[in-house]
Design a protein around this motif. Structure first.
Motif, PDB file in Angstrom:
ATOM      1  N   ASP A  29       0.863  -1.178   0.000  1.00  0.00           N
ATOM      2  CA  ASP A  29       0.000   0.000   0.000  1.00  0.00           C
ATOM      3  C   ASP A  29       0.903   1.232   0.000  1.00  0.00           C
ATOM      4  N   GLU A  30       1.502   1.486  -1.156  1.00  0.00           N
ATOM      5  CA  GLU A  30       2.482   2.561  -1.307  1.00  0.00           C
ATOM      6  C   GLU A  30       1.845   3.905  -0.959  1.00  0.00           C
ATOM      7  N   ILE A  31       2.632   4.795  -0.347  1.00  0.00           N
ATOM      8  CA  ILE A  31       2.140   6.136  -0.040  1.00  0.00           C
ATOM      9  C   ILE A  31       1.779   6.856  -1.321  1.00  0.00           C
TER      10      ILE A  31
ATOM     11  N   GLY B 108       2.097   4.602 -13.364  1.00  0.00           N
ATOM     12  CA  GLY B 108       1.572   3.362 -13.938  1.00  0.00           C
ATOM     13  C   GLY B 108       2.199   2.144 -13.288  1.00  0.00           C
ATOM     14  N   LEU B 109       2.782   1.284 -14.121  1.00  0.00           N
ATOM     15  CA  LEU B 109       3.320   0.031 -13.601  1.00  0.00           C
ATOM     16  C   LEU B 109       4.599   0.229 -12.785  1.00  0.00           C
ATOM     17  N   LEU B 110       5.202   1.393 -12.855  1.00  0.00           N
ATOM     18  CA  LEU B 110       6.476   1.565 -12.140  1.00  0.00           C
ATOM     19  C   LEU B 110       6.291   1.489 -10.634  1.00  0.00           C
ATOM     20  N   ARG B 111       5.244   2.102 -10.132  1.00  0.00           N
ATOM     21  CA  ARG B 111       4.980   2.004  -8.705  1.00  0.00           C
ATOM     22  C   ARG B 111       3.511   1.715  -8.480  1.00  0.00           C
ATOM     23  N   GLY B 112       3.173   0.443  -8.502  1.00  0.00           N
ATOM     24  CA  GLY B 112       1.792   0.031  -8.289  1.00  0.00           C
ATOM     25  C   GLY B 112       1.581  -0.355  -6.841  1.00  0.00           C
ATOM     26  N   ARG B 113       0.346  -0.643  -6.518  1.00  0.00           N
ATOM     27  CA  ARG B 113       0.075  -1.192  -5.184  1.00  0.00           C
ATOM     28  C   ARG B 113      -0.054  -2.708  -5.289  1.00  0.00           C
ATOM     29  N   GLU B 114      -0.678  -3.180  -6.367  1.00  0.00           N
ATOM     30  CA  GLU B 114      -0.623  -4.610  -6.668  1.00  0.00           C
ATOM     31  C   GLU B 114       0.273  -4.733  -7.890  1.00  0.00           C
ATOM     32  N   PHE B 115       1.308  -5.529  -7.789  1.00  0.00           N
ATOM     33  CA  PHE B 115       2.228  -5.642  -8.929  1.00  0.00           C
ATOM     34  C   PHE B 115       2.782  -7.053  -8.982  1.00  0.00           C
ATOM     35  N   LEU B 116       3.435  -7.364 -10.101  1.00  0.00           N
ATOM     36  CA  LEU B 116       3.962  -8.713 -10.259  1.00  0.00           C
ATOM     37  C   LEU B 116       5.434  -8.734  -9.910  1.00  0.00           C
TER      38      LEU B 116
ATOM     39  N   LEU C  13      13.976  -2.662   4.748  1.00  0.00           N
ATOM     40  CA  LEU C  13      13.099  -3.477   5.585  1.00  0.00           C
ATOM     41  C   LEU C  13      13.334  -4.978   5.425  1.00  0.00           C
ATOM     42  N   ILE C  14      14.004  -5.365   4.341  1.00  0.00           N
ATOM     43  CA  ILE C  14      14.222  -6.788   4.111  1.00  0.00           C
ATOM     44  C   ILE C  14      15.298  -7.289   5.077  1.00  0.00           C
ATOM     45  N   GLY C  15      16.300  -6.464   5.347  1.00  0.00           N
ATOM     46  CA  GLY C  15      17.352  -6.833   6.286  1.00  0.00           C
ATOM     47  C   GLY C  15      18.546  -7.459   5.592  1.00  0.00           C
TER      48      GLY C  15
ATOM     49  N   ILE D 136      15.753   3.239 -12.730  1.00  0.00           N
ATOM     50  CA  ILE D 136      14.587   2.494 -12.246  1.00  0.00           C
ATOM     51  C   ILE D 136      15.102   1.190 -11.655  1.00  0.00           C
ATOM     52  N   GLU D 137      14.755   0.926 -10.404  1.00  0.00           N
ATOM     53  CA  GLU D 137      15.195  -0.324  -9.778  1.00  0.00           C
ATOM     54  C   GLU D 137      14.324  -1.460 -10.291  1.00  0.00           C
ATOM     55  N   VAL D 138      14.891  -2.346 -11.102  1.00  0.00           N
ATOM     56  CA  VAL D 138      14.090  -3.466 -11.624  1.00  0.00           C
ATOM     57  C   VAL D 138      14.338  -4.743 -10.848  1.00  0.00           C
ATOM     58  N   GLY D 139      15.400  -4.780 -10.053  1.00  0.00           N
ATOM     59  CA  GLY D 139      15.642  -5.996  -9.278  1.00  0.00           C
ATOM     60  C   GLY D 139      16.575  -5.703  -8.135  1.00  0.00           C
ATOM     61  N   GLN D 140      16.536  -6.582  -7.137  1.00  0.00           N
ATOM     62  CA  GLN D 140      17.466  -6.424  -6.016  1.00  0.00           C
ATOM     63  C   GLN D 140      17.794  -7.791  -5.452  1.00  0.00           C
ATOM     64  N   VAL D 141      19.047  -7.989  -5.090  1.00  0.00           N
ATOM     65  CA  VAL D 141      19.482  -9.241  -4.474  1.00  0.00           C
ATOM     66  C   VAL D 141      20.094  -8.913  -3.109  1.00  0.00           C
ATOM     67  N   PHE D 142      19.834  -9.766  -2.134  1.00  0.00           N
ATOM     68  CA  PHE D 142      20.277  -9.523  -0.760  1.00  0.00           C
ATOM     69  C   PHE D 142      20.980 -10.760  -0.199  1.00  0.00           C
ATOM     70  N   GLN D 143      22.065 -10.553   0.506  1.00  0.00           N
ATOM     71  CA  GLN D 143      22.620 -11.610   1.347  1.00  0.00           C
ATOM     72  C   GLN D 143      21.986 -11.425   2.717  1.00  0.00           C
TER      73      GLN D 143
ATOM     74  N   TYR E 116      16.006 -12.654  -3.440  1.00  0.00           N
ATOM     75  CA  TYR E 116      16.244 -12.094  -4.777  1.00  0.00           C
ATOM     76  C   TYR E 116      14.927 -11.698  -5.427  1.00  0.00           C
ATOM     77  N   GLY E 117      14.768 -10.432  -5.790  1.00  0.00           N
ATOM     78  CA  GLY E 117      13.493  -9.998  -6.363  1.00  0.00           C
ATOM     79  C   GLY E 117      13.636  -9.297  -7.703  1.00  0.00           C
ATOM     80  N   ILE E 118      12.646  -9.513  -8.560  1.00  0.00           N
ATOM     81  CA  ILE E 118      12.565  -8.748  -9.817  1.00  0.00           C
ATOM     82  C   ILE E 118      11.152  -8.194  -9.921  1.00  0.00           C
TER      83      ILE E 118
HETATM   84  N1  LIG Z   1       5.327  -0.638  -5.841  1.00  0.00           N
HETATM   85  C1  LIG Z   1       5.981  -1.361  -6.752  1.00  0.00           C
HETATM   86  N2  LIG Z   1       5.491  -1.474  -8.014  1.00  0.00           N
HETATM   87  C2  LIG Z   1       6.135  -2.213  -8.933  1.00  0.00           C
HETATM   88  N3  LIG Z   1       7.272  -2.892  -8.680  1.00  0.00           N
HETATM   89  C3  LIG Z   1       7.794  -2.822  -7.445  1.00  0.00           C
HETATM   90  C4  LIG Z   1       7.185  -2.058  -6.424  1.00  0.00           C
HETATM   91  N4  LIG Z   1       7.926  -2.167  -5.291  1.00  0.00           N
HETATM   92  C5  LIG Z   1       8.950  -2.977  -5.600  1.00  0.00           C
HETATM   93  N5  LIG Z   1       8.892  -3.380  -6.877  1.00  0.00           N
HETATM   94  C6  LIG Z   1       9.825  -4.283  -7.586  1.00  0.00           C
HETATM   95  O1  LIG Z   1      10.098  -5.424  -6.798  1.00  0.00           O
HETATM   96  C7  LIG Z   1      11.501  -5.608  -6.664  1.00  0.00           C
HETATM   97  C8  LIG Z   1      11.869  -6.277  -5.358  1.00  0.00           C
HETATM   98  O2  LIG Z   1      11.288  -5.592  -4.232  1.00  0.00           O
HETATM   99  P1  LIG Z   1      12.101  -4.728  -3.164  1.00  0.00           P
HETATM  100  O3  LIG Z   1      11.608  -5.102  -1.839  1.00  0.00           O
HETATM  101  O4  LIG Z   1      13.559  -4.749  -3.428  1.00  0.00           O
HETATM  102  O5  LIG Z   1      11.490  -3.295  -3.583  1.00  0.00           O
HETATM  103  P2  LIG Z   1      11.871  -1.859  -2.993  1.00  0.00           P
HETATM  104  O6  LIG Z   1      13.340  -1.766  -2.883  1.00  0.00           O
HETATM  105  O7  LIG Z   1      11.025  -1.595  -1.812  1.00  0.00           O
HETATM  106  O8  LIG Z   1      11.383  -0.942  -4.214  1.00  0.00           O
HETATM  107  P3  LIG Z   1      11.292   0.641  -4.169  1.00  0.00           P
HETATM  108  O9  LIG Z   1      12.552   1.105  -3.492  1.00  0.00           O
HETATM  109  O10 LIG Z   1      11.206   1.047  -5.605  1.00  0.00           O
HETATM  110  O11 LIG Z   1      10.047   0.931  -3.381  1.00  0.00           O
HETATM  111  C9  LIG Z   1      12.056  -4.215  -6.809  1.00  0.00           C
HETATM  112  O12 LIG Z   1      13.399  -4.270  -7.240  1.00  0.00           O
HETATM  113  C10 LIG Z   1      11.141  -3.598  -7.841  1.00  0.00           C
HETATM  114  O13 LIG Z   1      11.584  -3.909  -9.142  1.00  0.00           O
END
Ligand SMILES: Nc1ncnc2c1ncn2[C@@H]1O[C@H](COP(=O)(O)OP(=O)(O)OP(=O)(O)O)[C@@H](O)[C@H]1O
Ligand SMILES: [Mg+2]
Ligand SMILES: [Zn+2]
Length: 561
Positions: A135-137, A142-150, A195-197, A398-405, A433-435
């Protein structure tokens, strides 16, 4: 169901948002909620196929977890309290609490702890592709920052740090291939873990002006980091003479700009003394006058997220700190944290802790003592690379993915254990690992469009070919179009046939908007000598050719992806 629009929706500020809606790929239902229409879903499936291919190749196994997650599991990790309003929460008919999964560490850890108990079963690497809710502030773009996303989310479980390092590297490499195959240019950068840690993390960024993240990168070496944590080498402070500190009258001058122009001293030679309330106590943070404190860095330094700048009430309640005149010299009772750039600084100006007065010729170490030096300000273009001293640049991405240890962030509190070779019980060492699958679709469009519409890279295009018979009611042309359509289907290629009775102008405009890589126009040329016009969306090239030649050309294009 390809409802193309002439006008852009009023709330669409950026190209990918405008074009995906205008070209009939997605439709907005409510803030941050989108429907994927048939063409949109085709693109999503293409991206998913690339992800699956690379994940499976890297030894990960796909599964599917529920979106509704019971509160109890989130209590175990401590995130039920920590996650805040971004997690949507609800109750079932028996008033049991659930959250809509913003991410799935808790569920996967629960699954693995109940099914894996021996070192012989490790490592395990699991992933899923499915909806996430946050539930993003500010849902937007559009799809870049959705509340429900894939999202594609994956998790690795290893015996030890070394194994986890290998799993992490395999995922990192796979991510690079996924983004390249999706037709993006990208950059991997060091990242905060939020928040993932966990400790080590990288984000995959697609450079784009509309990106909400900023990346500092070195022009001379591979160093690149999110500006949230990018560090930089502080230049040696100027070697001025050791002048004696003096108190000067600065009536009514409080801000950096006012004091700097009144004293004729550059802002960077002022020490800005920021007062924070940290878990109830006062902490002074010293930064150069021309820089802002970076609160993400500060959170790491303070070891807590419970802090804020003094508000009006704090200034009143703690009158020993004089708003506008607070400075490090003679400041009692507050811990003093300074940015590295203050170390050894001399010839500086600062507040005198006295109304209407400032100090000049202040020297760190002589006139005041700092409790802790740390990196607490943002890097900016032109700063020095922390690795090699080269020049840093800053770009949006645009952050499209993130990987965490992750290490044991979840396995310890959730008791996800295994027995090692010697029968000793140990916590598993995790990675996550998220995309952003739907975000990636928009990022591709940001990088690949023109004023007329989308230009899909072939690898994620909803179809290979768009067949445009002009005057479809003409028997000959219609038959040719259907023959070409069938020939493509037989070869397993996806193809879109515009069988509408629309004018050529409308058909061409829609085809440009929709952005399928190749277009076969069946018009006058066909009547004359049976030739089609094959048009390439990206380059605008046009070729007159027979249907056979056209199919050959398409085959070689398909073989190149
Ligand atoms: N609200 C969103 N809408 C669309 N994609 C998202 C959203 N939030 C995160 N993602 C995607 O999911 C991936 C993994 O989630 P992660 O927890 O790393 O997001 P995040 O770092 O909180 O993203 P952001 O900093 O953009 O809010 C992100 O790299 C991003 O590509
Ligand atoms: Mg992230
Ligand atoms: Zn460098």
């Amino acid at each position: 169901m390809i409802p193309t629009l002439k006008e852009s929706p009023a709330d669409a500020e950026i190209a990918s948002h405008r074009l995906l809606i205008r070209a009939g790929y997605i439709r907005r239902v409510a803030s941050g909620l989108y429907e994927f229409l048939p063409l949109g879903l085709k693109v999503i499936k293409k991206i998913e196929a690339i992800i699956r291919d690379e994940m499976d190749r890297a030894g990960a196994q796909e599964l599917l977890l529920p979106i509704l997650q019971p509160r109890e599991l989130w209590e175990e990790s401590g995130r039920w309290a920590k996650y805040g309003p971004e997690m949507m929460r609800l109750q079932d008919r028996a008033e049991r609490d659930f959250g809509l999964g913003p991410t799935h560490e808790e569920l996967i850890t629960d699954l693995v702890r109940s099914n894996v108990s021996s070192y012989r079963q490790l490592p395990v690497n699991l992933y899923q592709i499915g909806p996430k809710f946050r539930d993003e502030i500010r849902p937007r773009f559009g799809l870049l920052r959705g509340r429900e996303f894939l999202m594609k989310d994956g998790y690795s479980f290893d015996r030890d740090e070394e194994g986890m390092g290998e799993s992490y590297q395999r995922m990192y490499d796979a991510y690079g291939r996924i983004f390249t195959r999706s037709g993006c240019t990208w950059r991997a950068v060091e990242a905060d873990t939020g928040l993932i840690g966990g400790d080590v993390s990288h984000e995959f960024m697609v450079p784009a002006e509309v990106g909400e993240d900023f990346i500092a990168y070195c022009t001379d070496c591979p160093y690149a980091a999110n500006l949230e944590l990018a560090s930089f080498r502080r230049p040696t402070p100027p070697d001025d003479q050791d002048l004696i500190m003096e108190k000067v009258h600065t009536p009514g001058r409080r801000t950096i700009d006012e004091v700097s122009s009144f004293l004729g001293i550059e802002p960077r030679r002022l020490i800005k003394c920021l007062m924070y309330l940290v878990e109830g106590r006062a902490v002074a943070v010293l930064v150069p006058g021309d820089r802002e404190a970076n609160e993400i860095k500060l959170e790491r330094v303070l070891g807590t997220d419970e802090f804020r700048l003094f508000n009006e009430e704090d200034w009143k309640r703690l009158p020993e700190y004089l708003q506008g005149y607070v400075g490090p010299v003679g400041l009692d009772g507050a811990e003093m944290i300074a940015d590295w750039s203050v170390e050894g600084a001399r010839g500086m100006a600062a507040g005198a802790n006295d109304v209407d007065y400032h100090l000049i010729n202040v020297k760190e170490g002589r006139d005041f003592a700092v409790d802790r030096f740390a990196d607490v300000v943002n890097a900016r273009p032109g700063d020095l690379c922390p690795r090699c001293g080269g020049e840093l640049k800053v770009e949006a991405g645009i952050e499209v993915g993130q990987v965490f240890q992750l290490g044991t962030r979840y396995s310890l509190p959730m008791r996800c254990h295994y027995d090692d070779e010697n029968g000793v019980t140990r916590p598993m060492i995790m990675g996550t690992y998220g995309i952003g699958v739907s975000r990636l679709m928009a990022a591709v469009v940001e990088q690949s469009h023109d004023e007329k519409g989308i230009i899909w890279p072939l690898s994620v295009a909803p179809a290979l070919l768009h067949i445009l018979p002009l005057n479809y009611e003409r028997e000959e042309r219609r038959r040719a179009a259907q023959e070409l359509f069938q020939a493509c289907r037989e070869r397993g290629w996806e193809v879109l046939l515009d069988d509408r009775q629309e004018s050529a102008g409308v058909k061409f405009a829609d085809a440009d908007l929709i952005g399928i890589p190749f277009r076969a126009v069946i018009g006058k040329g066909y009547d004359k000598n049976g030739n089609l016009e094959l048009q390439v969306r990206a380059s605008g090239e046009r070729f007159n050719m027979s249907m056979e030649a056209c199919l050959d050309r398409l085959r070689s294009a398909m073989e190149s992806v």
